[in-house]
Design an enzyme around this catalytic site. Structure first.
Site, mmCIF file in Angstrom:
data_model
loop_
_atom_site.group_PDB
_atom_site.id
_atom_site.type_symbol
_atom_site.label_atom_id
_atom_site.label_comp_id
_atom_site.label_asym_id
_atom_site.label_seq_id
_atom_site.Cartn_x
_atom_site.Cartn_y
_atom_site.Cartn_z
ATOM 1 N N GLU A 98 49.360 19.879 87.420
ATOM 2 C CA GLU A 98 48.313 20.904 87.451
ATOM 3 C C GLU A 98 48.436 21.810 86.223
ATOM 4 O OE1 GLU A 98 48.659 22.850 91.262
ATOM 5 O OE2 GLU A 98 47.881 21.047 92.262
ATOM 6 N N PRO A 99 47.363 22.525 85.901
ATOM 7 C CA PRO A 99 47.433 23.396 84.727
ATOM 8 C C PRO A 99 48.603 24.383 84.786
ATOM 9 C CG PRO A 99 45.169 23.226 85.502
ATOM 10 C CD PRO A 99 46.018 22.511 86.506
ATOM 11 N N SER A 151 56.364 20.017 86.049
ATOM 12 C CA SER A 151 57.750 19.714 86.415
ATOM 13 C C SER A 151 58.052 20.116 87.846
ATOM 14 C CB SER A 151 58.714 20.446 85.470
ATOM 15 O OG SER A 151 58.504 20.020 84.143
ATOM 16 N N ILE A 195 45.636 13.783 83.332
ATOM 17 C CA ILE A 195 45.643 12.620 84.231
ATOM 18 C C ILE A 195 45.256 11.337 83.492
ATOM 19 C CG2 ILE A 195 44.772 11.654 86.418
ATOM 20 C CD1 ILE A 195 46.660 14.254 86.508
ATOM 21 N N GLU A 233 58.255 4.454 88.113
ATOM 22 C CA GLU A 233 57.570 5.003 86.934
ATOM 23 C C GLU A 233 58.583 5.306 85.819
ATOM 24 O OE1 GLU A 233 55.278 8.584 87.612
ATOM 25 O OE2 GLU A 233 54.575 8.634 85.527
ATOM 26 N N ARG A 261 60.190 -5.846 51.110
ATOM 27 C CA ARG A 261 59.947 -4.756 50.158
ATOM 28 C C ARG A 261 61.111 -4.647 49.156
ATOM 29 N NH1 ARG A 261 55.793 -1.537 48.354
ATOM 30 N NH2 ARG A 261 56.566 0.527 47.752
ATOM 31 N N GLY A 284 58.369 13.037 84.356
ATOM 32 C CA GLY A 284 59.559 13.906 84.429
ATOM 33 C C GLY A 284 60.164 14.014 83.032
HETATM 34 C C1 LIG Z 1 49.531 11.756 77.791
HETATM 35 C C2 LIG Z 1 49.963 12.287 79.112
HETATM 36 C C3 LIG Z 1 49.731 11.545 80.257
HETATM 37 C C4 LIG Z 1 50.084 12.055 81.512
HETATM 38 N N1 LIG Z 1 49.743 11.364 82.637
HETATM 39 C C5 LIG Z 1 49.904 11.973 83.854
HETATM 40 C C6 LIG Z 1 49.383 11.369 85.044
HETATM 41 O O1 LIG Z 1 48.802 10.276 85.017
HETATM 42 N N2 LIG Z 1 49.532 12.025 86.218
HETATM 43 C C7 LIG Z 1 50.167 13.239 86.304
HETATM 44 O O2 LIG Z 1 50.272 13.773 87.402
HETATM 45 N N3 LIG Z 1 50.686 13.830 85.195
HETATM 46 C C8 LIG Z 1 50.554 13.228 83.978
HETATM 47 N N4 LIG Z 1 51.043 13.831 82.853
HETATM 48 C C9 LIG Z 1 51.729 15.118 82.980
HETATM 49 C C10 LIG Z 1 53.219 15.047 82.748
HETATM 50 O O3 LIG Z 1 53.853 14.374 83.807
HETATM 51 C C11 LIG Z 1 53.698 16.491 82.593
HETATM 52 O O4 LIG Z 1 53.202 16.960 81.354
HETATM 53 C C12 LIG Z 1 55.193 16.635 82.666
HETATM 54 O O5 LIG Z 1 55.661 16.355 83.962
HETATM 55 C C13 LIG Z 1 55.661 18.054 82.296
HETATM 56 O O6 LIG Z 1 54.947 19.014 82.994
HETATM 57 P P1 LIG Z 1 54.273 20.224 82.174
HETATM 58 O O7 LIG Z 1 53.489 19.646 81.055
HETATM 59 O O8 LIG Z 1 53.535 21.069 83.141
HETATM 60 O O9 LIG Z 1 55.475 21.016 81.562
HETATM 61 P P2 LIG Z 1 56.278 22.237 82.238
HETATM 62 O O10 LIG Z 1 56.691 21.857 83.609
HETATM 63 O O11 LIG Z 1 55.493 23.480 82.074
HETATM 64 O O12 LIG Z 1 57.560 22.290 81.302
HETATM 65 C C14 LIG Z 1 57.516 22.818 79.970
HETATM 66 C C15 LIG Z 1 58.895 22.624 79.299
HETATM 67 O O13 LIG Z 1 59.877 23.304 80.059
HETATM 68 C C16 LIG Z 1 60.899 22.419 80.461
HETATM 69 N N5 LIG Z 1 61.345 22.803 81.784
HETATM 70 C C17 LIG Z 1 60.625 22.919 82.916
HETATM 71 N N6 LIG Z 1 61.396 23.299 83.942
HETATM 72 C C18 LIG Z 1 62.645 23.404 83.453
HETATM 73 C C19 LIG Z 1 63.917 23.767 84.026
HETATM 74 N N7 LIG Z 1 64.028 24.037 85.324
HETATM 75 N N8 LIG Z 1 65.010 23.787 83.231
HETATM 76 C C20 LIG Z 1 64.912 23.489 81.917
HETATM 77 N N9 LIG Z 1 63.739 23.153 81.322
HETATM 78 C C21 LIG Z 1 62.635 23.100 82.074
HETATM 79 C C22 LIG Z 1 60.253 21.047 80.466
HETATM 80 O O14 LIG Z 1 61.205 20.018 80.324
HETATM 81 C C23 LIG Z 1 59.337 21.162 79.256
HETATM 82 O O15 LIG Z 1 60.077 20.915 78.100
HETATM 83 C C24 LIG Z 1 50.736 13.308 81.594
HETATM 84 C C25 LIG Z 1 51.006 14.044 80.425
HETATM 85 C C26 LIG Z 1 50.603 13.553 79.212
HETATM 86 C C27 LIG Z 1 50.826 14.394 77.991
#
Ligand SMILES: Cc1cc2nc3c(=O)[nH]c(=O)nc-3n(C[C@H](O)[C@H](O)[C@H](O)COP(=O)(O)OP(=O)(O)OC[C@H]3O[C@@H](n4cnc5c(N)ncnc54)[C@H](O)[C@@H]3O)c2cc1C
Length: 379
Positions: A128-129, A133, A158, A242, A268, A364
């Site tokens: 979600e936005p 994690s 997604i 996954e 090369r 993850g």
């Molecule tokens: C191209 C692409 C395809 C995707 N496809 C899907 C999909 O099909 N379905 C779906 O549901 N999601 C999908 N995702 C989402 C993806 O799983 C998430 O982006 C990912 O799980 C991280 O969540 P976030 O982006 O909200 O980062 P956040 O959870 O906001 O984390 C931001 C940073 O903080 C770190 N962090 C977070 N919590 C902690 C902690 N407790 N301790 C230390 N560090 C921490 C993270 O490692 C990261 O570096 C996709 C993302 C991308 C970019």
């Protein structure tokens, strides 16, 4: 490696390689520019039995286990395909397993069979936005109203979200952020379900990625996967598959980049000699090859233990991190060895460099894997 040792698996490799050569390579650049793969590719892959690998025949699959589906992943990338292509064509690998595990005949008939036949496309929406994690913190809510749930909330990033016909969606069936999750299969076209803009990305260009919005979307209760409040467990159980798929994409990308860089360094010449004649370059290639091979061996070992039913949550997290670290190092070195050409869109290594960056984020993040590993250490 036990994984390649049976005649069936050798055949599966050949089938995959032929599919990539004939159906993918002539078009991959166009799909990268178009931002998606065509629906017809799903049907073609289904017809030859590739889409259903790893799913039982009783639900419309082709049979085989996790090792067979990882073999397909590995071979697609080693034949010149890409992790982006796998994300787009095999999204059902994350959208369907919960339904299959639920043994719900209705869901299997309506969604699993048509998807494995290549006539439907599914997606999985957890993130979600407000955050991805923290799965337990999901805020998209489903309020029960008679035979329906009324869903409100939004999802983002997604994979196949724009093209999909249905989305296996993690919703909160209590109050937002309560952690009491369920999975609902939500069909496109339901009033209040809108697909937002397609998100532009660093890599995975042939895989469409979308934002989804739900405003008072009425979803039949029969579209719930398993009993209420079992969503969190179901999501966690399927994460192993996954994560190992992403780990496989990582080491296979590394292997492919070793191959591309080796070929390049043989061909090369600089200062009157092939690059590969220089010890520094040879050692660099040797190190790249070693990292890719070590990652492959460890990922296979953990995958075999998953298939054997061993509890290896920590090892799966370690396998993902090991393979992603190997991939990151190898794609970077491979691009560097290509010099200026490596930075051009014409170079295959350029695509792998961009595509690889997501592997330590999706399914993850590396940091979340480290949390799991630390927990496994008793910390
Ligand atoms: C191209 C692409 C395809 C995707 N496809 C899907 C999909 O099909 N379905 C779906 O549901 N999601 C999908 N995702 C989402 C993806 O799983 C998430 O982006 C990912 O799980 C991280 O969540 P976030 O982006 O909200 O980062 P956040 O959870 O906001 O984390 C931001 C940073 O903080 C770190 N962090 C977070 N919590 C902690 C902690 N407790 N301790 C230390 N560090 C921490 C993270 O490692 C990261 O570096 C996709 C993302 C991308 C970019």
């Amino acid at each position: 490696m036990t994984m390649v040792d049976t005649p069936e698996r050798r055949q599966l490799r050949e089938l995959t390689r032929a599919f990539v050569t004939k159906e993918v390579l002539p078009h991959l650049d166009d799909w990268e520019r178009a931002g998606e793969v065509p629906r017809s590719l799903h049907e073609t892959a289904a017809k030859i039995g590739l889409l259903g690998i790893g799913f039982p025949e009783s639900v419309g699959g082709s049979g085989g286990d996790l090792l067979d589906s990882l073999l397909v992943t590995e071979e697609i990338i080693r034949s010149g395909g890409s992790s982006g292509l796998i994300a787009a064509l095999f999204t059902h690998g994350i959208a369907l397993p919960h339904m299959v595990a639920s043994h719900d005949d209705g869901l299997i008939e309506r969604y699993v069979r048509p998807t494995l036949a290549g006539t439907m496309i599914g997606a999985l929406a957890i993130t979600e936005p407000d955050g991805g994690s923290d799965v337990a913190g999901i805020r998209t809510c489903a309020r029960r109203d008679g035979d329906h749930y009324v869903v409100n909330g939004s999802k983002t990033y997604i994979t196949s979200g724009a093209r999909s016909d249905f989305v296996t969606t993690a919703v909160c069936t209590d109050f937002p952020g309560s952690g009491s999750l369920s999975l609902l299969v939500i069909e496109k076209g339901l009033p209040g379900f809108t697909v937002g803009r397609r998100l532009e990305k660093l890599g995975w260009h042939c895989s469409d990625t979308a934002e989804l919005s739900f405003v008072d979307v009425r979803v039949p209760v029969t579209n719930r996967v398993g009993p209420e409040d079992t969503g969190f467990l179901a999501i966690m159980q399927q994460f192993a598959t996954e994560r190992l798929s992403l780990a496989t994409q990582a080491y296979a990308t590394a292997q492919r980049c070793v191959e591309l860089a080796t070929r390049w360094c043989r061909d090369r010449s600089t200062f009157g000699r092939p690059l590969a004649s220089r010890q520094l370059v040879r050692h660099r290639l040797a190190e790249m090859h070693t990292r890719a091979e070590a990652a492959r061996a460890y990922v296979h070992d953990v995958a075999e233990r998953v298939v054997a039913g061993q509890p290896v949550v920590t090892e799966v997290a370690m396998a993902k991190n090991v393979a992603v670290a190997a991939c990151d190092a190898v794609v970077d070195a491979a691009l560097q060895l290509h010099g200026g050409f490596g930075y051009l869109r014409d170079a295959e290594v350029e695509r792998h460099y961009r595509d690889a960056r997501i592997l330590g984020i999706g399914g993850g993040t590396t940091e979340i894997m480290n949390e799991i590993i630390a927990k496994g250490m008793g910390l």
